[in-house]
Scaffold this motif. Structure first.
Motif, short mmCIF file in Angstrom:
data_model
loop_
_atom_site.label_atom_id
_atom_site.label_comp_id
_atom_site.label_asym_id
_atom_site.label_seq_id
_atom_site.Cartn_x
_atom_site.Cartn_y
_atom_site.Cartn_z
N UNK A 17 0.85 -0.60 0.66
CA UNK A 17 -0.28 0.16 0.74
C UNK A 17 1.16 1.27 0.11
N UNK A 18 2.10 1.20 0.43
CA UNK A 18 2.47 2.54 0.06
C UNK A 18 4.40 2.50 -1.36
N UNK A 19 3.87 1.54 -2.38
CA UNK A 19 4.38 1.80 -3.53
C UNK A 19 3.10 1.97 -3.94
N UNK A 20 3.01 3.40 -4.85
CA UNK A 20 2.42 3.86 -6.12
C UNK A 20 2.15 2.94 -7.05
N UNK A 21 3.06 2.54 -7.17
CA UNK A 21 2.33 1.76 -8.69
C UNK A 21 2.19 0.32 -8.22
N UNK A 22 1.99 -0.17 -7.24
CA UNK A 22 1.44 -1.42 -7.12
C UNK A 22 -0.06 -0.82 -6.94
N UNK A 23 -1.08 -1.92 -7.20
CA UNK A 23 -2.58 -1.32 -7.27
C UNK A 23 -2.76 -2.38 -5.99
N UNK A 24 -2.00 -2.80 -5.77
CA UNK A 24 -2.46 -3.75 -4.17
C UNK A 24 -2.39 -3.27 -2.79
N UNK A 25 -3.08 -3.61 -2.03
CA UNK A 25 -2.61 -3.55 -0.66
C UNK A 25 -2.17 -4.83 0.25
N UNK A 26 -2.20 -5.36 -0.34
CA UNK A 26 -1.50 -6.87 0.47
C UNK A 26 0.13 -6.40 0.73
N UNK A 27 0.42 -7.18 1.73
CA UNK A 27 1.48 -7.56 1.96
C UNK A 27 2.02 -8.98 1.77
N UNK A 28 3.69 -8.48 1.22
CA UNK A 28 4.37 -10.23 0.34
C UNK A 28 5.95 -10.01 0.56
N UNK A 45 2.53 -14.30 -0.60
CA UNK A 45 1.44 -13.39 -0.41
C UNK A 45 0.71 -13.35 0.58
N UNK A 46 0.25 -12.57 1.31
CA UNK A 46 -0.23 -12.66 3.21
C UNK A 46 -2.02 -11.47 2.18
N UNK A 47 -2.75 -12.22 2.85
CA UNK A 47 -4.06 -12.29 2.73
C UNK A 47 -4.58 -11.88 3.94
N UNK A 48 -5.17 -10.05 4.55
CA UNK A 48 -6.45 -10.03 4.56
C UNK A 48 -8.35 -10.77 4.34
N UNK A 49 -8.74 -11.17 4.98
CA UNK A 49 -10.25 -11.14 4.52
C UNK A 49 -10.58 -9.90 3.94
N UNK A 50 -10.81 -10.64 2.93
CA UNK A 50 -11.37 -10.07 1.39
C UNK A 50 -10.78 -9.09 0.84
N UNK A 51 -9.25 -9.27 1.26
CA UNK A 51 -8.46 -8.62 0.26
C UNK A 51 -7.87 -10.18 -0.88
N UNK A 52 -7.61 -9.35 -1.74
CA UNK A 52 -7.09 -9.99 -3.70
C UNK A 52 -6.19 -9.41 -4.37
#
Length: 136
Positions: A17-28, A45-52
């Motif tokens: 989420x801290x990288x503007x060029x990446x559309x995902x807010x995931x952690x990796x 890849x780490x997904x909280x409930x509902x993340x995709x």
């Protein structure tokens, strides 16, 4: 050295989420930064409930996924023919080049997915509709 060993805890967790060029807010965790491979990319890849990871396709890269933890709804297949399927930890799935794929954590707990991509090339996700129906 002809081999490398790394523990998951030694690979930093990146908040996308801290990288503007990446559309995902995931952690990796970029395992391939610590096990440099000429042929494959390795990510946890780490997904909280509902993340995709949204439905997308790659021009060259084939991706193999393994659900380590969690429950996921997959979207797999060519644009217009994609199917949805639910899987749990222990499931593998594969997306060949130009074939659309995406997955969402539908469980109540964190989900973790190992992604292995080859060849090891810069191949950003694109709209699956960009690829011709007859190619594979």
């Amino acid at each position: 050295m002809e081999y490398e060993v790394v523990h998951t805890d030694d690979v930093p967790l990146t908040d996308l989420s801290e990288i503007d060029e990446v559309p995902s807010d995931l952690q990796m965790r970029a395992i391939d930064d610590f096990l440099p491979s000429e042929h494959v990319q390795l990510k946890l890849w780490y997904f909280e409930p509902g993340e995709e990871i949204r439905y997308h396709a790659h021009a060259e890269q084939e991706e193999l996924y393994f659900a380590l933890e969690g429950e996921f709804e997959l979207t797999l297949g060519r644009d217009g023919d994609a199917e949805r399927r639910e899987v749990e930890a222990g499931a593998f799935w594969l997306a060949r080049p130009e074939v659309g794929h995406g997955h969402r954590n539908v469980g109540d707990e964190e989900g973790i997915v190992l992604a292995v991509g080859a060849p090891n090339v810069e191949d950003p996700g694109r709209d699956p509709g960009e690829f011709d129906e007859g190619s594979e």
